[in-house]
Design a protein around this motif. Structure first.
Motif, PDB file in Angstrom:
ATOM      1  N   UNK A 363      83.292   6.486  93.941  1.00 33.11           N
ATOM      2  CA  UNK A 363      82.623   5.702  92.391  1.00 33.11           C
ATOM      3  C   UNK A 363      82.050   4.338  92.103  1.00 33.11           C
ATOM      4  N   UNK A 364      83.840   3.897  93.169  1.00 38.39           N
ATOM      5  CA  UNK A 364      83.337   2.466  93.295  1.00 38.39           C
ATOM      6  C   UNK A 364      82.695   1.372  93.706  1.00 38.39           C
ATOM      7  N   UNK A 365      81.540   2.137  94.477  1.00 37.98           N
ATOM      8  CA  UNK A 365      80.929   1.632  95.186  1.00 37.98           C
ATOM      9  C   UNK A 365      79.526   2.020  94.280  1.00 37.98           C
ATOM     10  N   UNK A 366      79.507   2.880  93.527  1.00 43.91           N
ATOM     11  CA  UNK A 366      78.188   3.288  92.621  1.00 43.91           C
ATOM     12  C   UNK A 366      78.375   2.164  91.620  1.00 43.91           C
ATOM     13  N   UNK A 367      80.049   1.890  90.411  1.00 39.28           N
ATOM     14  CA  UNK A 367      80.435   1.021  89.686  1.00 39.28           C
ATOM     15  C   UNK A 367      79.624  -0.253  90.200  1.00 39.28           C
ATOM     16  N   UNK A 368      79.715  -1.153  91.572  1.00 34.74           N
ATOM     17  CA  UNK A 368      79.640  -2.262  92.021  1.00 34.74           C
ATOM     18  C   UNK A 368      77.546  -2.243  92.061  1.00 34.74           C
ATOM     19  N   UNK A 369      77.469  -0.680  92.286  1.00 35.09           N
ATOM     20  CA  UNK A 369      75.779  -1.296  92.864  1.00 35.09           C
ATOM     21  C   UNK A 369      74.940  -1.327  90.970  1.00 35.09           C
ATOM     22  N   UNK A 370      76.070  -0.357  90.268  1.00 32.45           N
ATOM     23  CA  UNK A 370      75.110  -0.676  88.915  1.00 32.45           C
ATOM     24  C   UNK A 370      75.491  -1.748  88.431  1.00 32.45           C
ATOM     25  N   UNK A 371      76.352  -2.723  88.424  1.00 31.59           N
ATOM     26  CA  UNK A 371      76.552  -3.934  88.275  1.00 31.59           C
ATOM     27  C   UNK A 371      75.357  -5.426  88.714  1.00 31.59           C
ATOM     28  N   UNK A 372      74.989  -4.994  89.609  1.00 30.77           N
ATOM     29  CA  UNK A 372      73.738  -5.987  90.941  1.00 30.77           C
ATOM     30  C   UNK A 372      72.529  -5.555  90.046  1.00 30.77           C
ATOM     31  N   UNK A 373      72.205  -3.509  89.860  1.00 31.28           N
ATOM     32  CA  UNK A 373      71.330  -3.785  89.387  1.00 31.28           C
ATOM     33  C   UNK A 373      71.065  -2.068  88.416  1.00 31.28           C
ATOM     34  N   UNK A 374      71.313  -2.212  86.986  1.00 30.44           N
ATOM     35  CA  UNK A 374      71.299  -1.667  86.530  1.00 30.44           C
ATOM     36  C   UNK A 374      70.002  -0.097  86.719  1.00 30.44           C
ATOM     37  N   UNK A 375      69.748   0.536  86.749  1.00 31.27           N
ATOM     38  CA  UNK A 375      68.267   1.127  87.358  1.00 31.27           C
ATOM     39  C   UNK A 375      68.557   2.548  86.295  1.00 31.27           C
ATOM     40  N   UNK A 376      67.879   3.084  86.242  1.00 28.83           N
ATOM     41  CA  UNK A 376      68.506   4.816  85.486  1.00 28.83           C
ATOM     42  C   UNK A 376      69.001   5.564  86.727  1.00 28.83           C
ATOM     43  N   UNK A 377      68.199   5.156  88.138  1.00 30.17           N
ATOM     44  CA  UNK A 377      68.395   6.098  89.470  1.00 30.17           C
ATOM     45  C   UNK A 377      69.886   6.343  89.720  1.00 30.17           C
ATOM     46  N   UNK A 379      72.467   4.598  87.647  1.00 29.94           N
ATOM     47  CA  UNK A 379      72.980   5.522  86.570  1.00 29.94           C
ATOM     48  C   UNK A 379      73.677   6.855  86.338  1.00 29.94           C
ATOM     49  N   UNK A 380      72.663   7.697  86.896  1.00 36.42           N
ATOM     50  CA  UNK A 380      72.704   8.735  87.612  1.00 36.42           C
ATOM     51  C   UNK A 380      74.055   8.998  88.052  1.00 36.42           C
ATOM     52  N   UNK A 381      73.135   8.382  89.221  1.00 37.87           N
ATOM     53  CA  UNK A 381      74.758   8.534  91.069  1.00 37.87           C
ATOM     54  C   UNK A 381      76.126   8.064  90.524  1.00 37.87           C
ATOM     55  N   UNK A 382      75.873   7.032  89.750  1.00 45.17           N
ATOM     56  CA  UNK A 382      77.700   7.043  89.313  1.00 45.17           C
ATOM     57  C   UNK A 382      77.708   8.043  88.401  1.00 45.17           C
ATOM     58  N   UNK A 383      77.309   8.805  87.341  1.00 41.54           N
ATOM     59  CA  UNK A 383      77.942   9.843  86.224  1.00 41.54           C
ATOM     60  C   UNK A 383      78.609  10.978  86.971  1.00 41.54           C
ATOM     61  N   UNK A 384      77.294  11.031  88.478  1.00 37.51           N
ATOM     62  CA  UNK A 384      77.621  12.043  89.169  1.00 37.51           C
ATOM     63  C   UNK A 384      78.492  11.930  90.564  1.00 37.51           C
ATOM     64  N   UNK A 385      78.925  10.391  90.746  1.00 33.99           N
ATOM     65  CA  UNK A 385      79.782  10.644  90.939  1.00 33.99           C
ATOM     66  C   UNK A 385      81.470  10.390  90.685  1.00 33.99           C
ATOM     67  N   UNK A 386      81.398  10.220  89.422  1.00 33.05           N
ATOM     68  CA  UNK A 386      82.768  10.368  88.186  1.00 33.05           C
ATOM     69  C   UNK A 386      83.156  11.991  88.109  1.00 33.05           C
ATOM     70  N   UNK A 387      81.406  12.905  87.936  1.00 34.78           N
ATOM     71  CA  UNK A 387      81.906  13.841  87.958  1.00 34.78           C
ATOM     72  C   UNK A 387      82.579  14.450  89.239  1.00 34.78           C
ATOM     73  N   UNK A 388      81.640  14.465  89.872  1.00 34.18           N
ATOM     74  CA  UNK A 388      82.516  14.946  91.986  1.00 34.18           C
ATOM     75  C   UNK A 388      83.402  14.749  91.654  1.00 34.18           C
TER      76      UNK A 388
END
Length: 502
Positions: A363-377, A379-388
């Motif tokens: 989750x931490x890595x996907x959150x950092x990735x979203x800060x760099x590039x806010x793409x739908x893909x 964002x979805x990976x971050x949601x899935x990671x939070x769910x997991x």
């Protein structure tokens, strides 16, 4: 009698007394035109005009007057000395030094000429030249103090050069830059100091600053092999190996003995070949060979962070293909130490963390990735990671019962029966208090697991990742579950009863 012709005067006629006489050419000529000035006189006047402009800080104008004086009297040392001073004020120390040396050649006893030479040599970082000029002044006048400042600056430069060299040999490039800044203040026209600073800046990854230095010197001297070498370093350290190689080759054309350019050309070609070879092996699925090539390439130049980060990422991809997830994570982490905005490395590490079930890190890595590039893909990976992550925080009832997630009803019952009999509190009545508490907790968890997984509705909610309501667990009495199981069809063949065998 002869007639006498009498000629009478006309009032309109000119007389010697009232005639307007035009000035003659001789009367209109000055004494200067009668006796022309010689070159020496005109040269002196030009020098005086130059001196006036020099005092008024009009150095370009003064320069012209001094040049005119030199054209008229090319053997006068004073004119060269004056023009040398003017060039110095314009920071043109090369021409200033040439004029000062000419003045000294024309008059070997001309102290001011040697003073100019010493000042110019210090400004250009020519320690030996400055020391020779200072020695000559001392020979001419042992009591002279005209170059005390230059003598002190020369001593400081010699000491700084020794310090710079020792730090350079130790690869302490930050220290080299620090001491070179002090040297450049004393010798602002020393290309050697500036280019060595540019080289060290490139080695430190500060290529923008290094480029500015190299280009500034190349504008003044397009044939400077050192400047072209530094420019090549900047290309090399920003992963433009092709241009880097071309610049190193050009430097060698200008100076075939340029040792650093020769070494960097070899290093660049080797790194380029290994990088391309590794990429070919990876694309053709020869992962272990690619891993070996990338590993060797990483040994070539530890300072080339830009290329090394890409080599590390490529090797991390290879590790992920070989299912060496921990090694892949390690390589990605090294990439991110070099460049924390390396998006591909962040995404790859997040994926590996997910496969390793390290959901917090994922989750931490996907959150950092979203800060760099806010793409739908992403964002979805971050949601899935939070769910997991959310799912991972719950009790794993399948794991508690020791069954797989696709276990059927009979398998779940058999697993519960086996574990419930092992962990029932009555079986551990004679154990220590600590052991009894541990067994009671396990018995409770087994009861919860069976109560959830044996109820189709609750099992569906649990499998889908939904939050199990608090009362779902609170209402579960493990002893009741146990009795119900063994009294109402929990055992094979329907109803059963059980008694412990102690």
């Amino acid at each position: 009698m002869e007639d006498v012709i009498v000629v009478s005067s006309d009032s309109s006629s000119n007389s010697s007394s009232d005639m307007e006489i035009e000035p003659t050419e001789i009367e209109n000529t000055t004494s200067e035109s009668i006796v022309p000035k010689d070159n020496a006189t005109i040269a002196e006047e030009k020098k005086k005009l130059g001196n006036d402009d020099y005092k008024a800080q009009n150095y370009q104008s003064a320069l012209k007057f001094y040049s005119d004086a030199i054209s008229l009297c090319p053997d006068c040392p004073t004119y060269y000395a004056n023009r040398s001073a003017c060039y110095m004020m314009l920071s043109n120390y090369t021409n200033a030094l040439n004029d000062a040396r000419t003045a000294a050649r024309l008059d070997p006893a001309f102290e001011k000429a040697y003073v100019r030479i010493a000042k110019c040599c210090v400004a250009k970082g020519d320690i030996i030249g400055a020391e020779q000029a200072i020695k000559k002044i001392e020979e001419l006048d042992p009591q002279s103090n005209s170059v005390n400042a230059e003598k002190q600056a020369t001593q400081q430069l010699r000491q700084l050069e020794q310090t710079v060299q020792s730090n350079y040999d130790a690869k302490a490039y930050r220290n080299v830059v620090f001491y070179l800044d002090s040297a450049i203040k004393l010798a602002p026209a020393c290309y050697r100091y500036r280019l060595l600073k540019g080289e060290c800046l490139a080695l430190l990854g500060r290529c923008d600053e290094a480029v500015d230095i190299a280009i500034s010197v190349m504008k003044l001297d397009s044939t400077s092999a050192d400047a072209i070498y530094v420019r090549g370093l900047c290309f090399y350290y920003t992963d433009n190996l092709e241009k880097g190689i071309k610049h190193f080759e050009l430097a060698l054309q200008l100076d075939p003995d340029h040792k650093k350019a020769k070494e960097m050309r070899t290093k660049s070609k080797t790194l380029k070949d290994m990088k391309e070879n590794g990429n070919v092996l990876f694309k053709t699925g020869r992962y272990r060979e690619a891993q070996a090539v990338y590993t060797e390439a990483l040994k070539i130049d530890e300072l080339n962070k830009d290329i090394n980060s890409k080599l590390l990422y490529n090797r991390a991809l290879v590790h992920s293909k070989l299912n060496n997830l921990r090694d892949a994570v390690a390589d990605c982490s090294r990439v991110l130490e070099i460049n924390d905005k390396y998006l591909k490395a962040l995404l790859l590490r997040a994926r590996c963390y997910n496969d390793l079930e390290k959901f917090d890190e994922c989750v931490n890595d996907y959150e950092a990735a979203v800060q760099i590039q806010k793409t739908p893909e992403i964002k979805k990976l971050l949601r899935d990671a939070k769910f997991a992550l959310k799912k991972s925080k719950r009790k794993d009832y399948y794991k508690i019962l020791g069954v797989s997630r696709n276990a059927g009803e009979d398998e779940i019952k058999k697993a519960y029966r086996k574990k419930a009999l092992v962990h029932h509190p009555d079986r551990h009545a004679n154990s220590s208090q600590e052991e009894r508490k541990e067994q009671e907790l396990k018995f409770k968890e087994i009861g919860e697991a069976y109560a959830i997984l044996s109820d189709p509705r609750k099992k569906m909610r649990y499998d889908s990742g939904q939050d199990m309501e608090e009362h779902d667990q609170a209402d579960i009495d493990p002893s009741h579950v146990f009795r119900h199981f063994f009294q109402f069809g929990g055992g094979p063949g329907g109803q059963s009863s059980f008694n412990f065998e102690f």
